[in-house]
Scaffold this active site. Structure first.
Site, PDB file in Angstrom:
ATOM      1  N   CYS A 179       0.822  -1.211   0.000  1.00 38.90           N
ATOM      2  CA  CYS A 179       0.000   0.000   0.000  1.00 38.90           C
ATOM      3  C   CYS A 179       0.858   1.263   0.000  1.00 38.90           C
ATOM      4  CB  CYS A 179      -0.909  -0.014   1.225  1.00 38.90           C
ATOM      5  SG  CYS A 179      -1.784   1.534   1.531  1.00 38.90           S
ATOM      6  N   TYR A 221      -5.476   7.259  -8.750  1.00 43.29           N
ATOM      7  CA  TYR A 221      -6.699   6.544  -8.383  1.00 43.29           C
ATOM      8  C   TYR A 221      -7.922   7.132  -9.093  1.00 43.29           C
ATOM      9  CZ  TYR A 221      -4.285   3.852  -4.836  1.00 43.29           C
ATOM     10  OH  TYR A 221      -3.443   2.980  -4.203  1.00 43.29           O
TER      11      TYR A 221
END
Length: 324
Positions: A63, A194
């Protein structure tokens, strides 16, 4: 929640991607101080004391938001002060899991799912089970998962425990400009990839793509005549940009359709990224296999086959960067 939730939440058709920034916002503060009230979390903000050995940083290498905290912990020399638990690169419907550990249990927290630490803090916690999270070892309960605040406080609140040669990640004379740079990096690049990957319409994607590349060109120009974002020394701003750049060619270029050019085709940014990768504290936190496993396996709507690409060759990150 992208790569930080219990499961990937995709954008409604026709809508742009919006990141949920509502976190458990408790603070770990040095000395007798109180935190400002904050309405972002589902509970009242509490203040916890700086106490070596009391807390465990749960942060998956896969992450990018968690990767920041791992790097800052390394740079400041806090490895023996705050322990680190590393979930695996994928998670189930409940939460991140400790499948890299013996018997799939974190050896310090004695749990298989990070969700348990959230429920120990807020029963039936209703939001995404995110990393990074700082967990109080004794109670096995989450203290905070507010990722930008975590790295900020590791620098400002844990100073007594930094190693003597720790870098000044928040130089006072540059702080105002740095905050502006970091805000643009977050909105347009860290989160921008994103917005491309999870866009719910062509229009939303086109807008996100254009915004991302305006920012990437700005960074390319900025880094042409300076070694780091703020000048001659590494700061928090570099940590925050690096974790996105490290994933760019392996994931964001293709998987998130950020494909105008590869990072390796932008001379200043590519040299800068390799410079940081080869700096102690950075490159050893990057595991390209885990990164690819996470994005290509977890994001089933984006990659329904679950096939994980073999490339690119990670050895290119060790080539000379020429930015000494």
């Amino acid at each position: 929640m992208g790569d930080t939730g219990t499961s990937t939440t995709y954008t409604a058709k026709g809508k742009p991607f919006e990141r949920d920034m509502d976190y458990i916002s408790d603070r770990i503060l040095a000395g007798e101080r109180s935190a400002d009230p904050d309405d972002r979390g589902p509970q009242d903000v509490q203040v916890w004391p700086v106490e070596p050995g009391r807390y465990r940083l749960v942060a998956a290498k896969a992450c990018p938001w968690a990767n920041r905290a791992i790097i800052v912990r390394n740079l400041l020399g806090l490895e023996d002060v705050i322990s680190w638990g590393a979930p695996g690169p994928t998670h189930d419907q409940r939460s991140w899991t400790f499948d890299l550990d013996l018997d799939g249990r974190d050896p310090v927290l004695d749990m298989t799912h990070l969700q348990e630490a959230y429920f120990n803090r807020v029963p039936d916690y209703p939001k995404g089970i995110t990393v990074p999270a700082i967990v109080d070892v004794a109670s096995r309960a989450v203290v905070t998962n507010d990722f930008p605040q975590i790295t900020h406080d590791l620098f400002f609140e844990w100073r007594e425990h930094h190693r003597p040669d720790a870098p000044d990640l928040w130089p006072a004379d540059l702080r105002e400009e740095m905050e502006t740079v970091m805000k643009r990096v977050f909105t347009e690049v860290n989160n921008g990839v994103y917005r491309c990957g999870f866009a719910g319409s062509q229009e939303a994607y086109d807008d996100a793509y254009d915004r991302l590349w305006v920012a990437m060109d700005w960074l390319e120009e900025r880094l042409t005549d300076r070694r780091y974002l703020m000048g001659d020394a590494i700061t928090e701003a570099d940590v925050r940009l690096f974790t996105t750049l490290a994933r760019f060619d392996a994931v964001y270029h293709g998987h998130f359709k950020c494909n105008r050019v590869k990072l390796a085709e932008m001379p200043a940014l590519w040299g800068y990224a390799r410079d940081l990768f080869q700096t102690p504290g950075f490159g050893e936190t990057i595991d390209f296999d885990q990164i690819k496993q996470h994005y290509y396996v977890v994001h089933t709507d984006v990659n329904p086959t679950g096939i994980v690409p073999q490339g690119p060759d990670p050895d290119v990150w060790l080539e000379p960067h020429g930015r000494g």
